[in-house]
Design a protein around this motif. Structure first.
Motif, short mmCIF file in Angstrom:
data_model
loop_
_atom_site.label_atom_id
_atom_site.label_comp_id
_atom_site.label_asym_id
_atom_site.label_seq_id
_atom_site.Cartn_x
_atom_site.Cartn_y
_atom_site.Cartn_z
N LEU A 197 44.11 34.11 8.96
CA LEU A 197 44.61 35.26 8.21
C LEU A 197 45.55 36.11 9.05
N LEU A 198 45.23 36.23 10.33
CA LEU A 198 46.12 37.01 11.19
C LEU A 198 47.48 36.34 11.32
N ASP A 199 47.48 35.01 11.37
CA ASP A 199 48.75 34.28 11.47
C ASP A 199 49.58 34.49 10.20
N VAL A 200 48.90 34.43 9.05
CA VAL A 200 49.63 34.65 7.79
C VAL A 200 50.19 36.06 7.72
N ALA A 201 49.36 37.04 8.11
CA ALA A 201 49.82 38.44 8.06
C ALA A 201 50.98 38.65 9.02
N THR A 202 50.93 38.02 10.17
CA THR A 202 52.00 38.18 11.14
C THR A 202 53.30 37.56 10.62
N ARG A 203 53.19 36.39 9.99
CA ARG A 203 54.39 35.75 9.45
C ARG A 203 55.00 36.58 8.33
N LEU A 204 54.15 37.10 7.44
CA LEU A 204 54.67 37.91 6.35
C LEU A 204 55.33 39.17 6.86
N ALA A 205 54.77 39.74 7.92
CA ALA A 205 55.35 40.96 8.45
C ALA A 205 56.67 40.70 9.17
N SER A 206 56.90 39.43 9.60
CA SER A 206 58.11 39.13 10.38
C SER A 206 59.29 38.65 9.52
N VAL A 207 59.05 38.38 8.26
CA VAL A 207 60.16 37.90 7.41
C VAL A 207 61.08 39.07 7.09
N PRO A 208 62.36 38.78 6.73
CA PRO A 208 63.31 39.86 6.42
C PRO A 208 62.82 40.68 5.24
N ALA A 209 63.22 41.91 5.26
CA ALA A 209 62.83 42.82 4.19
C ALA A 209 63.39 42.33 2.87
#
Length: 324
Positions: A100-112
Motif C-alpha cells: 500500500l505504501l508503494d501504491v501511495a508513493t507512486r500515486l503521489a509522484s505522478v504529474p498533477a
C-alpha cells in the motif's frame, strides 16, 4: 598410704539422658531399670496418630501444589501458539503495508491531473490503516509475551512453594520417626522416667520433663570421694587410689585421681575428687558407697597444690603392740 576417705560410685564422666525429641504421650516402654541395652535398641514409643495425620496432610499439600503447577504451566503451549500466530500476522500486515505504501508513493509522484486527489488521499489512508493493524498486532504480541513471562515467574513461585512444602513434609516425617525412641549407645539403664500414658514435654521448666531414660556405661565408672580439707593438700591428678566396697569386701579396685573439684564443700569441710576405676566390676552400681585409700603418686601435682616441704602430710603406721 597417705589417707582414706569415703564416697560413692557414679558414671564416668556422667550418665547419658535419652530424651523424647518431640512432645507427646508415651505409648509403650520396652526396657526396665538395670537392663543392659545395645545401640539402636527400642526403648519406648509415643502415640503417633497425630504425627501420621500431619505427614498425610503435608503429602497431600505437595500433591495439590504439583497439580496446580501442571495446570498453570499448561498455558505455555497455548501462549506460544498465539505468539507464533501474531508474529505471522505482523509479517503479513507489514507486507500489505509495504504494498500500500508503494501504491501511495507512486500515486503521489505522478504529474498533477493524471489521478484525482481523492485517489491519492485514499491510498494514503489505506497505508495509515494498515500501519494501525501492525501496531495492534504488535501490542497483542507484547501482551502474549508478557503472559508467557508471567506464567514462567508464577512457575518459579510454585516451585518455591513446593520446596517449602517438601521441607515441611521432611520435618513432619522426622517428628513421626522421633516417636520411636532408640538407645544412642551401649549401656545400662540407670533411671527410667517413662511409663505408658505419661506425658513427655520439651518446653517445660522441669529439666527431666522430656527424658525417657538415663543410661550409663558399666565399663566406665568413677568414684566421687569427699576428701577432708586436712588431707586435701596431698591430692594430685594421676594419684593411685585403692577402693573397697561392702558389696565385694574381698575385692580391691584400683584407680587414679582424674579431677579435683574447683570448689570445696563449705558444710562438709571437704574437697571432692574424682577417681576413675581401672577395671570396674559389672556388679557395681552408681550410688554404691566405697572407701578410698590414697597412695603417694609420681604424677605432677596440680597448679593449686602446695608442693612445699610443709605442704605434705605424712602418716606413720605402727602396730598397737609396739606402743607403751
Amino acid at each position: 598410704l597417705l589417707f582414706q576417705s569415703s564416697g560413692w560410685v557414679e558414671p564416668d564422666p556422667y550418665a547419658i539422658n535419652v530424651p523424647a525429641l518431640v512432645s507427646g504421650v508415651i505409648k509403650d516402654v520396652f526396657i526396665l531399670e538395670g537392663q543392659n541395652v545395645k545401640k539402636g535398641d527400642l526403648l519406648a514409643t509415643l502415640i503417633d496418630e497425630d504425627a501420621q495425620l500431619d505427614v498425610q496432610h503435608a503429602t497431600q499439600s505437595i500433591a495439590t501444589l504439583n497439580a496446580t503447577k501442571i495446570a498453570h504451566c499448561a498455558q505455555i503451549p497455548v501462549l506460544n501458539a498465539e505468539m507464533q500466530a501474531l508474529q505471522k500476522k505482523i509479517e503479513s500486515a507489514r507486507a500489505v503495508h509495504d504494498e500500500l505504501l508503494d501504491v501511495a508513493t507512486r500515486l503521489a509522484s505522478v504529474p498533477a491531473g493524471s489521478v484525482s486527489a481523492r485517489e491519492v488521499r485514499q491510498a494514503e489512508l489505506r497505508v495509515d490503516a494498515q500501519k494501525a493493524v501492525i501496531d495492534e498486532a504488535t501490542a497483542e504480541l507484547a501482551g502474549v509475551i508478557a503472559g508467557i513471562n508471567k506464567v514462567n515467574l508464577e512457575e518459579l513461585s510454585l516451585n518455591a512453594q513446593i520446596s517449602a512444602a517438601q521441607t515441611d513434609l521432611a520435618r513432619k516425617k522426622l517428628a513421626l520417626e522421633r516417636t520411636i525412641i532408640r538407645s544412642p549407645v551401649d549401656g545400662r539403664v540407670l533411671h527410667l522416667h517413662a511409663e505408658p500414658g505419661k506425658k513427655r514435654m520439651l518446653a517445660s521448666d522441669n529439666p527431666k520433663s522430656a527424658v525417657i531414660v538415663e543410661i550409663y556405661d558399666p565399663e566406665e565408672l568413677q568414684a566421687r570421694i569427699d576428701v577432708p580439707l586436712s588431707e586435701a593438700a596431698s591430692l594430685q591428678i594421676g594419684q593411685p587410689v585403692t577402693l573397697t566396697t561392702d558389696l565385694l569386701p574381698d575385692t580391691r579396685f584400683t584407680g587414679e585421681v582424674t579431677r579435683i573439684a574447683g570448689e570445696a564443700d563449705l558444710q562438709r569441710n571437704t574437697l571432692q575428687a574424682k577417681v576413675r576405676l581401672d577395671e570396674p566390676d559389672s556388679r557395681l552400681r552408681p550410688a554404691m558407697l566405697v572407701r578410698a585409700a590414697f597412695h603417694p603418686g609420681q604424677a605432677a601435682p596440680s597448679e593449686d597444690t602446695n608442693t612445699g616441704s610443709g605442704g605434705q602430710n605424712l602418716a606413720l603406721f605402727v602396730p598397737v603392740e609396739a606402743l607403751f
